[in-house]
Design an enzyme around this catalytic site. Structure first.
Site, PDB file in Angstrom:
ATOM      1  N   ASP A 134      -6.675   1.162   1.177  1.00  0.00           N
ATOM      2  CA  ASP A 134      -6.704   1.235   2.632  1.00  0.00           C
ATOM      3  C   ASP A 134      -8.078   0.785   3.112  1.00  0.00           C
ATOM      4  O   ASP A 134      -8.870   0.249   2.340  1.00  0.00           O
ATOM      5  CB  ASP A 134      -6.382   2.649   3.110  1.00  0.00           C
TER       6      ASP A 134
ATOM      7  N   LYS B 288       0.831  -1.204   0.000  1.00  0.00           N
ATOM      8  CA  LYS B 288       0.000   0.000   0.000  1.00  0.00           C
ATOM      9  C   LYS B 288       0.866   1.254   0.000  1.00  0.00           C
ATOM     10  O   LYS B 288       0.616   2.188  -0.772  1.00  0.00           O
ATOM     11  CB  LYS B 288      -0.926   0.008   1.219  1.00  0.00           C
TER      12      LYS B 288
END
Length: 218
Positions: A138, A120
């Site tokens: 997220d 991420k």
């Protein structure tokens, strides 16, 4: 979600916010990387509050190494897990100096080899710093993707791959920002604000959340 609905979904988000940006504050690619690492399990606002003074004087990996571990901890002690994060920032700064001449690498593989940098974080840096068409999933994007039907998946990676598959070309660079902001301020976890959502009619979520009593028209 049908292909035409996906296109309209993004079109509306883009029309409402043509130039979305990350809410994490940074002064260059290096401080962006540090901010993203620090933001894990923390709010952007909390990270920004802690890093404003830090980034005013420390904006390169070399300067971070000069500051040292204890000095960094003093700046970021209000951020959750600051001890571990501080160690990672010092370690990644050393790796950047030793292996990349102090520069931020552009590839996901090189970024993920840095201490404290996962997929991420790498996706955020690639997108914001280098304009790559990446989807940093997220908790907000995971929720929005599944709740709306835009990109369903049981794992973060599954949602990322689905977004990559369904997001049309005009919207790929900014897609993850639109989705994060939509999840943060409209499609909230506990009570999505469907009554003011500009894509509510395209969304699979049912039943739609009604407005609070004070917002209901007579």
């Amino acid at each position: 979600m049908k292909k035409a609905d996906v296109l309209e979904f993004y079109r509306r988000l883009a029309e409402a916010n043509p130039h979305p940006e990350t809410e994490l504050e940074s002064v260059n690619d290096y401080t962006l990387l540090v901010a993203v690492v620090l933001s894990a399990q923390a709010t952007d606002a909390g990270v920004n509050k802690a890093t404003r003074a830090l980034f005013a004087s420390v904006d390169t990996p070399e300067k971070m190494l000069e500051l040292g571990l204890d000095g960094l901890k003093q700046h970021i002690r209000t951020i959750g897990l600051f001890n571990t994060k501080a160690k990672n920032v010092i370690a990644l700064s050393q790796a950047l100096v030793d292996e990349h001449g102090g520069r931020i690498p552009e590839s996901r593989e090189a970024l993920e080899r840095l201490p404290g940098v996962g997929r991420k974080t790498a996706n955020v840096v690639m997108n914001v710093a280098f304009g790559a068409e990446t989807f940093a999933v997220d908790t907000h994007i995971f929720r929005v993707g599944n709740r709306t039907g835009l990109a369903k998946g049981k794992t973060v990676l599954a949602v990322e791959k689905r977004l990559d598959a369904v997001t049309p070309a005009p919207f790929r660079v900014h897609a993850h920002h639109w989705l994060i902001l939509h999840g943060r301020y409209v499609c909230k976890a506990r009570r999505p604000e469907c009554w003011r959502c500009i894509v509510a009619d395209l969304c699979a979520f049912k039943p739609k959340t009604p407005p609070p009593p004070s917002r209901t028209k007579d």
